[in-house]
Design a protein around this motif. Structure first.
Motif, PDB file in Angstrom:
ATOM      1  N   PRO A   4       0.808  -1.228   0.000  1.00 53.82           N
ATOM      2  CA  PRO A   4       0.000   0.000   0.000  1.00 53.82           C
ATOM      3  C   PRO A   4       0.839   1.275   0.000  1.00 53.82           C
ATOM      4  N   ILE A   5       1.982   1.242   0.669  1.00 52.99           N
ATOM      5  CA  ILE A   5       2.849   2.427   0.686  1.00 52.99           C
ATOM      6  C   ILE A   5       3.383   2.707  -0.715  1.00 52.99           C
ATOM      7  N   LEU A   6       3.831   1.660  -1.416  1.00 53.30           N
ATOM      8  CA  LEU A   6       4.322   1.840  -2.782  1.00 53.30           C
ATOM      9  C   LEU A   6       3.199   2.325  -3.700  1.00 53.30           C
ATOM     10  N   THR A   7       1.984   1.818  -3.488  1.00 52.19           N
ATOM     11  CA  THR A   7       0.841   2.279  -4.276  1.00 52.19           C
ATOM     12  C   THR A   7       0.622   3.772  -4.095  1.00 52.19           C
ATOM     13  N   PHE A   8       0.644   4.214  -2.852  1.00 47.93           N
ATOM     14  CA  PHE A   8       0.451   5.644  -2.591  1.00 47.93           C
ATOM     15  C   PHE A   8       1.553   6.473  -3.238  1.00 47.93           C
ATOM     16  N   ILE A   9       2.802   5.996  -3.173  1.00 46.94           N
ATOM     17  CA  ILE A   9       3.910   6.753  -3.770  1.00 46.94           C
ATOM     18  C   ILE A   9       3.706   6.901  -5.276  1.00 46.94           C
ATOM     19  N   VAL A  10       3.324   5.793  -5.946  1.00 40.79           N
ATOM     20  CA  VAL A  10       3.117   5.844  -7.398  1.00 40.79           C
ATOM     21  C   VAL A  10       1.990   6.814  -7.753  1.00 40.79           C
ATOM     22  N   ILE A  11       0.840   6.675  -7.076  1.00 43.59           N
ATOM     23  CA  ILE A  11      -0.309   7.519  -7.402  1.00 43.59           C
ATOM     24  C   ILE A  11      -0.034   8.974  -7.031  1.00 43.59           C
ATOM     25  N   ALA A  12       0.671   9.189  -5.916  1.00 43.59           N
ATOM     26  CA  ALA A  12       1.001  10.559  -5.513  1.00 43.59           C
ATOM     27  C   ALA A  12       1.913  11.221  -6.535  1.00 43.59           C
ATOM     28  N   LEU A  13       2.889  10.475  -7.074  1.00 38.99           N
ATOM     29  CA  LEU A  13       3.769  11.043  -8.099  1.00 38.99           C
ATOM     30  C   LEU A  13       2.994  11.407  -9.356  1.00 38.99           C
ATOM     31  N   VAL A  14       2.044  10.552  -9.746  1.00 39.56           N
ATOM     32  CA  VAL A  14       1.214  10.873 -10.906  1.00 39.56           C
ATOM     33  C   VAL A  14       0.387  12.128 -10.630  1.00 39.56           C
ATOM     34  N   ALA A  15      -0.157  12.230  -9.418  1.00 42.90           N
ATOM     35  CA  ALA A  15      -0.950  13.412  -9.072  1.00 42.90           C
ATOM     36  C   ALA A  15      -0.094  14.672  -9.081  1.00 42.90           C
ATOM     37  N   VAL A  16       1.093  14.587  -8.511  1.00 43.53           N
ATOM     38  CA  VAL A  16       1.990  15.744  -8.485  1.00 43.53           C
ATOM     39  C   VAL A  16       2.357  16.167  -9.900  1.00 43.53           C
ATOM     40  N   ALA A  17       2.565  15.186 -10.785  1.00 44.56           N
ATOM     41  CA  ALA A  17       2.986  15.493 -12.153  1.00 44.56           C
ATOM     42  C   ALA A  17       1.848  16.046 -12.995  1.00 44.56           C
ATOM     43  N   THR A  18       0.614  15.615 -12.733  1.00 45.21           N
ATOM     44  CA  THR A  18      -0.503  16.014 -13.588  1.00 45.21           C
ATOM     45  C   THR A  18      -1.314  17.163 -13.004  1.00 45.21           C
ATOM     46  N   ASP A  19      -1.623  17.088 -11.717  1.00 50.67           N
ATOM     47  CA  ASP A  19      -2.432  18.130 -11.072  1.00 50.67           C
ATOM     48  C   ASP A  19      -2.167  18.085  -9.575  1.00 50.67           C
ATOM     49  N   PRO A  20      -1.202  18.873  -9.071  1.00 44.95           N
ATOM     50  CA  PRO A  20      -0.838  18.813  -7.645  1.00 44.95           C
ATOM     51  C   PRO A  20      -2.008  19.080  -6.707  1.00 44.95           C
ATOM     52  N   SER A  21      -3.031  19.791  -7.180  1.00 52.14           N
ATOM     53  CA  SER A  21      -4.178  20.078  -6.306  1.00 52.14           C
ATOM     54  C   SER A  21      -4.941  18.809  -5.933  1.00 52.14           C
ATOM     55  N   LYS A  22      -4.766  17.740  -6.714  1.00 49.65           N
ATOM     56  CA  LYS A  22      -5.458  16.482  -6.420  1.00 49.65           C
ATOM     57  C   LYS A  22      -4.712  15.611  -5.406  1.00 49.65           C
ATOM     58  N   LEU A  23      -3.525  16.052  -5.000  1.00 47.35           N
ATOM     59  CA  LEU A  23      -2.742  15.251  -4.065  1.00 47.35           C
ATOM     60  C   LEU A  23      -3.464  15.077  -2.736  1.00 47.35           C
ATOM     61  N   ILE A  24      -4.161  16.111  -2.289  1.00 49.31           N
ATOM     62  CA  ILE A  24      -4.888  16.008  -1.023  1.00 49.31           C
ATOM     63  C   ILE A  24      -6.007  14.984  -1.136  1.00 49.31           C
ATOM     64  N   TRP A  25      -6.656  14.917  -2.307  1.00 53.03           N
ATOM     65  CA  TRP A  25      -7.713  13.932  -2.509  1.00 53.03           C
ATOM     66  C   TRP A  25      -7.137  12.522  -2.575  1.00 53.03           C
ATOM     67  N   VAL A  26      -5.976  12.375  -3.201  1.00 59.25           N
ATOM     68  CA  VAL A  26      -5.314  11.074  -3.235  1.00 59.25           C
ATOM     69  C   VAL A  26      -4.982  10.612  -1.823  1.00 59.25           C
ATOM     70  N   GLY A  27      -4.467  11.531  -0.989  1.00 61.34           N
ATOM     71  CA  GLY A  27      -4.159  11.183   0.395  1.00 61.34           C
ATOM     72  C   GLY A  27      -5.394  10.781   1.176  1.00 61.34           C
ATOM     73  N   LEU A  28      -6.498  11.511   0.982  1.00 60.66           N
ATOM     74  CA  LEU A  28      -7.738  11.162   1.685  1.00 60.66           C
ATOM     75  C   LEU A  28      -8.267   9.799   1.241  1.00 60.66           C
ATOM     76  N   VAL A  29      -8.234   9.539  -0.074  1.00 54.16           N
ATOM     77  CA  VAL A  29      -8.678   8.234  -0.580  1.00 54.16           C
ATOM     78  C   VAL A  29      -7.816   7.121  -0.004  1.00 54.16           C
ATOM     79  N   PHE A  30      -6.501   7.339   0.027  1.00 57.31           N
ATOM     80  CA  PHE A  30      -5.582   6.336   0.565  1.00 57.31           C
ATOM     81  C   PHE A  30      -5.895   6.056   2.037  1.00 57.31           C
TER      82      PHE A  30
END
Length: 350
Positions: free
Chosen positions: A254-280
């Motif tokens: 799960p930690i590696l999953t969050f890192i991968v998805i967080a990097l995609v969020a940071v690269a595409t739309d950093p504003s979605k990082l908070i939503w990725v964290g909440l979903v995780f």
């Protein structure tokens, strides 16, 4: 009798050495063994519903029906999921360099703000702790991936094994009871009760873990894919597949999953990082408090701190495969040791 035991042990050692020597070529059969293990209860239940007198014919027909059902489910899933999955996977692979560059720029900007706004004493403490944690995680992943690629690269008969796998799986399921009877017959009569008990213990723990992990991977993958689609992340199906596959690795997955998805969020739309964290956080809370206790029950019974050590050890020894199998293997060894310890402690009857 003693010589028979020695002969069996020597045979097991030879077979074990041969299997270990050609382990890369046997990867498809290992996957097939897991599939057979998952299908065995379904085949047995289906066999009991077939109104034929011949046990062999009834068993064979149950296996063929199981094959047909699985093939039908895979075909339906393939028609629905494969086209968008292939398209999104191609986009994901092509976009990886862009993702890395964009994420790097955002991270550099964050580091500049961090350097400017955080006091030096706090920075030193944070950086020391992160460096220690990062070195452990990176070394573990590097060893695991390196050993995994070494094993795959050494595969000689891999593709021939893939071709033979459906036929091998058929005979494994068909001759399951005969193989068990043969195995029990290798042991002295007064040992067979203990051997049966130990095999039942292994089966109970292994079945719960394998089926539980596969079911968890499916649930977490679907939940992650749906959640990523809702919040508007790019390639949500690919991210869901990554989450489902990495779920097979205890603790670290799960930690590696969050890192991968967080990097995609940071690269595409950093504003979605908070939503990725909440979903995780939500998915992890549901998994740890609802899914894992219900799916695995209390069969594994290993402290999370012990599991972390086991994952690192398994990754160092056998790569990603070791990180996946080390937890049920440790639980089985613990249960067998407990049984044998109490069994050997019993006073012989006079």
């Amino acid at each position: 009798r003693f010589l028979r035991v020695v002969l069996v042990l020597l045979a097991l050692l030879v077979v074990g050495w041969v299997v270990w020597s050609v382990r890369a070529a046997l990867v498809p059969f290992a996957v097939g063994a897991v599939v057979a293990y998952v299908l065995a209860p379904f085949v047995a239940a289906l066999e009991r519903t077939i109104p034929l007198r011949s046990p062999a014919l009834r068993r064979s027909l149950a296996i063929l029906i199981s094959y047909a059902l699985v093939a039908g489910l895979l075909a339906i899933a393939g028609m629905l999921l494969v086209p968008p999955l292939v398209r999104q996977a191609s986009e994901f692979v092509r976009s990886l360099p862009i993702y890395f560059d964009a994420a790097n720029e955002v991270i550099i900007d964050w580091l500049d703000r961090y350097q400017a706004e955080v006091p030096p004493q706090i920075r030193n403490q944070i950086e020391t702790n992160l460096a220690t944690l990062g070195s452990v995680v990176i070394s573990t992943v590097r060893m695991a991936v390196g050993k995994t690629f070494d094993a795959v690269g050494a595969a000689v008969g891999f593709f021939s094994a893939v071709v033979l796998l459906p036929f091998w799986l058929f005979y494994v399921l068909k001759d399951e009871h005969r193989a068990l009877s043969w195995f029990y017959g290798l042991w002295p009569v007064n040992w067979r009760g203990d051997v049966r008990t130990i095999l039942r213990m292994i089966d109970r723990t292994l079945a719960a873990y394998i089926r539980g992990q596969l079911f968890l991977g499916l649930l977490i993958g679907v939940a992650t894919g749906v959640a990523m689609s809702i919040i508007g992340m790019t390639q949500p199906i690919v991210l869901g597949v990554i989450a489902g596959v990495l779920e097979l690795v205890p603790i670290l997955g799960p930690i590696l999953t969050f890192i991968v998805i967080a990097l995609v969020a940071v690269a595409t739309d950093p504003s979605k990082l908070i939503w990725v964290g909440l979903v995780f956080i939500v998915i992890q809370q549901l998994e740890n408090n609802l899914l894992v206790p219900r799916i695995h029950g209390h069969l594994v019974q290993l402290n999370p701190a012990v599991v972390m050590i086991l994952v690192v050890t398994g990754g160092a020894l056998w790569g990603i495969v070791g990180m996946i199998v080390i937890v049920p293997l440790a639980a089985i060894c613990r249960d067998v040791f407990r049984y044998l310890y109490h069994r050997l402690s019993e006073e012989p009857s006079s």
